[in-house]
Design a protein around this motif. Structure first.
Motif, PDB file in Angstrom:
ATOM      1  N   ALA A  86       0.825  -1.208   0.000  1.00 44.51           N
ATOM      2  CA  ALA A  86       0.000   0.000   0.000  1.00 44.51           C
ATOM      3  C   ALA A  86       0.863   1.264   0.000  1.00 44.51           C
ATOM      4  CB  ALA A  86      -0.941  -0.014   1.211  1.00 44.51           C
ATOM      5  N   ILE A  87       1.977   1.237   0.735  1.00 45.03           N
ATOM      6  CA  ILE A  87       2.912   2.365   0.709  1.00 45.03           C
ATOM      7  C   ILE A  87       3.471   2.545  -0.692  1.00 45.03           C
ATOM      8  CG2 ILE A  87       5.272   3.005   1.389  1.00 45.03           C
ATOM      9  CD1 ILE A  87       3.367   3.895   3.453  1.00 45.03           C
ATOM     10  N   MET A  88       3.827   1.448  -1.332  1.00 41.80           N
ATOM     11  CA  MET A  88       4.342   1.511  -2.702  1.00 41.80           C
ATOM     12  C   MET A  88       3.316   2.150  -3.636  1.00 41.80           C
ATOM     13  SD  MET A  88       6.076  -2.284  -2.754  1.00 41.80           S
ATOM     14  CE  MET A  88       6.825  -2.211  -4.377  1.00 41.80           C
ATOM     15  N   CYS A  89       2.050   1.794  -3.450  1.00 40.69           N
ATOM     16  CA  CYS A  89       0.979   2.368  -4.273  1.00 40.69           C
ATOM     17  C   CYS A  89       0.851   3.867  -4.029  1.00 40.69           C
ATOM     18  CB  CYS A  89      -0.342   1.673  -3.968  1.00 40.69           C
ATOM     19  SG  CYS A  89      -1.794   2.503  -4.676  1.00 40.69           S
ATOM     20  N   ALA A  90       0.839   4.268  -2.756  1.00 37.58           N
ATOM     21  CA  ALA A  90       0.665   5.688  -2.422  1.00 37.58           C
ATOM     22  C   ALA A  90       1.792   6.524  -3.017  1.00 37.58           C
ATOM     23  CB  ALA A  90       0.604   5.868  -0.906  1.00 37.58           C
ATOM     24  N   VAL A  91       3.031   6.020  -2.900  1.00 41.83           N
ATOM     25  CA  VAL A  91       4.175   6.744  -3.454  1.00 41.83           C
ATOM     26  C   VAL A  91       4.081   6.804  -4.976  1.00 41.83           C
ATOM     27  CG1 VAL A  91       6.684   6.689  -3.778  1.00 41.83           C
ATOM     28  CG2 VAL A  91       5.699   6.263  -1.516  1.00 41.83           C
ATOM     29  N   GLN A  92       3.712   5.681  -5.594  1.00 43.20           N
ATOM     30  CA  GLN A  92       3.609   5.666  -7.053  1.00 43.20           C
ATOM     31  C   GLN A  92       2.551   6.649  -7.536  1.00 43.20           C
ATOM     32  OE1 GLN A  92       3.911   1.963  -9.218  1.00 43.20           O
ATOM     33  NE2 GLN A  92       2.171   2.499 -10.537  1.00 43.20           N
ATOM     34  N   GLN A  93       1.416   6.699  -6.854  1.00 42.80           N
ATOM     35  CA  GLN A  93       0.358   7.627  -7.254  1.00 42.80           C
ATOM     36  C   GLN A  93       0.803   9.082  -7.102  1.00 42.80           C
ATOM     37  OE1 GLN A  93      -1.541   5.194  -9.028  1.00 42.80           O
ATOM     38  NE2 GLN A  93      -2.871   6.973  -8.705  1.00 42.80           N
ATOM     39  N   ALA A  94       1.518   9.363  -6.009  1.00 37.34           N
ATOM     40  CA  ALA A  94       2.008  10.731  -5.811  1.00 37.34           C
ATOM     41  C   ALA A  94       3.009  11.100  -6.904  1.00 37.34           C
ATOM     42  CB  ALA A  94       2.651  10.848  -4.427  1.00 37.34           C
ATOM     43  N   ARG A  95       3.905  10.188  -7.227  1.00 38.59           N
ATOM     44  CA  ARG A  95       4.880  10.454  -8.297  1.00 38.59           C
ATOM     45  C   ARG A  95       4.186  10.622  -9.653  1.00 38.59           C
ATOM     46  NH1 ARG A  95       9.572   6.071  -6.464  1.00 38.59           N
ATOM     47  NH2 ARG A  95      10.880   7.565  -5.315  1.00 38.59           N
ATOM     48  N   PHE A  96       3.177   9.800  -9.876  1.00 36.34           N
ATOM     49  CA  PHE A  96       2.466   9.826 -11.153  1.00 36.34           C
ATOM     50  C   PHE A  96       1.798  11.184 -11.375  1.00 36.34           C
ATOM     51  CE2 PHE A  96      -1.458   8.943 -13.617  1.00 36.34           C
ATOM     52  CZ  PHE A  96      -0.903   8.403 -14.765  1.00 36.34           C
ATOM     53  N   HIS A  97       1.180  11.709 -10.316  1.00 35.61           N
ATOM     54  CA  HIS A  97       0.403  12.945 -10.481  1.00 35.61           C
ATOM     55  C   HIS A  97       1.235  14.209 -10.301  1.00 35.61           C
ATOM     56  CE1 HIS A  97      -3.564  11.235 -11.147  1.00 35.61           C
ATOM     57  NE2 HIS A  97      -3.259  10.304 -10.259  1.00 35.61           N
TER      58      HIS A  97
END
Length: 441
Positions: A86-97
């Protein structure tokens, strides 16, 4: 340990030995063994209807989403297989946007085993895209403002507010920490300043609440009164099963870039809608949002506060140089007399009959089913361990070793290792090089 069964808050091993559980199962066991067995049974009942039917979603998933959005006041939810994922997802989403790569974390915080955020030992990769800051200092806020154009997100662990960071047994000096309400108030002020800085700098703020509900039924948002952009959940929210959750606004949760249709954030997982997990999670969320839950959480808070006073009086009456400190279900031992041997005390606690999870960190957790009797028993076990520790001479009253001796003991091996590595790079890997490294210290 090889544990056969739980009875109340006791763990019973294969030989029939009993241990009072003070581990909290690494943050999972927030609610107590009895409740978790009920939650897991609910999940099992649902899985018996579906089996491993992954892809299509049971209607209970919709109920879970609705309850999560109500608790955490967000717009969207994604499910994952662990807190780390879930941390990996949150970081990826922040980087993506944000289209930035740098992740800011705070010193000493653990956000899972992923090498993108792991600090210190265990991470062989140099994290050039991970900025490690000191919390509760204005310089960190200023650095976030200055480097805002590089930073994709800031991750904070709200449990840090308990103030137990200095309770680790690895230190050689007396820790200066003050867990409890005063620490919570200081951290609340700091979080407010961090929130303001992130908002003005356009940096998404992530709360890592993988230890879901340890801070109460409303989590860190309710306790501190600070709203993050993304919330990461895990552990207890799975009702005894592994799970991870990210809650956030659509602007950060969207997997597609509306300006570039071929650009997507591929952030999914096979078992994200596992029926057995969703069923158990449903039971957890229904209980947490029930009218009885706040009273149960506050009941433990009040029992633990009384226990701290009684336990510390008992320790003081016996002239033992330790105290306990706690907030809600989180507690630690404070060592009032300096000693390089505090790490051994955990073995005395185990021998007395206390089950712990974290070796050397000082972190220990109770659960909502801890009664007055359980707490009194815990005090007696701590007293037993402390008396044995004192009798064996580990709280030495004489002169501590000199700084030169300690420096050689601690720094010497590290210098030898790095000097030897340097010689190897220079082509000097030979018996003579090894001898030179030894002579270095």
């Amino acid at each position: 340990m090889a544990i056969e069964r739980s009875e109340g808050n006791d763990l019973v091993d294969l030989q029939g030995n009993r241990f009072l559980d003070a581990s909290g199962s690494y943050g999972v066991n927030c609610f107590g063994f009895t409740r978790f067995k009920e939650f897991m049974l609910k999940g099992h009942e649902l899985s018996q209807q579906l089996g491993p039917c992954l892809g299509p979603m049971h209607p209970v998933v919709k109920e879970n989403i609705e309850m999560l959005l109500k608790i955490y006041r967000k717009e969207e939810v994604s499910f994952h297989m662990s807190g780390t994922e879930a941390i990996m997802c949150a970081v990826q989403q922040a980087r993506f946007h944000t289209q930035r790569q740098m992740v800011a974390v705070f010193k000493g915080a653990y956000h899972g085993w992923w090498d993108g955020v792991m600090q210190g030992a265990g991470n062989e990769r140099f994290n050039s895209d991970c900025l490690i800051l000191e919390d509760k200092v204005p310089q960190s806020l200023e650095l976030l403002r200055v480097r805002a154009s590089e930073i994709a997100c800031v991750i904070v662990n709200p449990i840090t507010g308990f103030g137990w960071g200095g309770a680790a047994t690895a230190g050689l000096s007396q820790p200066k920490i003050s867990p409890g309400e005063e620490s919570i108030d200081r951290f609340r002020t700091w979080l407010g300043q961090l929130r303001e800085t992130c908002t003005k700098s356009g940096i998404p703020l992530i709360f890592d609440e993988t230890w879901a509900f340890q801070l109460g039924p409303g989590g860190a948002q309710e306790l501190y009164g600070v709203e993050p952009d993304l919330v990461v959940l895990g552990k207890s929210i799975g009702g005894g099963h592994a799970t991870g959750i990210v809650c956030g606004p659509t602007r950060l949760m969207e997997r597609r870039d509306p300006a570039r249709p071929m650009r997507v954030s591929f952030c999914v997982g096979t078992f994200k809608g596992n029926p057995v997990v969703m069923g158990a999670m449903n039971a957890v969320l229904k209980w947490v949002t029930s009218p009885e839950a706040p009273a149960v959480f506050n009941g433990l808070r009040d029992r633990v506060a009384r226990w701290v006073q009684k336990s510390n009086k008992a320790l003081s009456d016996q002239s033992l140089p330790i105290k306990v400190a706690a907030y809600r279900n989180t507690w630690c031992i404070l060592y009032e007399q300096p000693s390089p041997y505090h790490f051994l005390f955990q073995y005395y606690l185990r021998d007395a009959g206390v089950q712990m999870a974290w070796v050397g960190t000082g972190k220990m957790l109770l659960n909502l089913e801890y009664s007055e009797e359980d707490l009194e028993r815990l005090t007696s076990l701590i007293l037993k361990a402390a008396k044995a520790f004192q009798a064996d001479g580990w709280w030495y009253q004489g002169t501590m070793p000199g700084i030169g001796y300690l420096a050689n003991l601690i720094v010497g091996p590290s210098l030898r290792f790095h000097f030897g590595s340097l010689l190897m790079l220079l082509g000097g890997a030979s018996p003579a090089a090894g001898a030179a490294a030894e002579k270095l210290t």
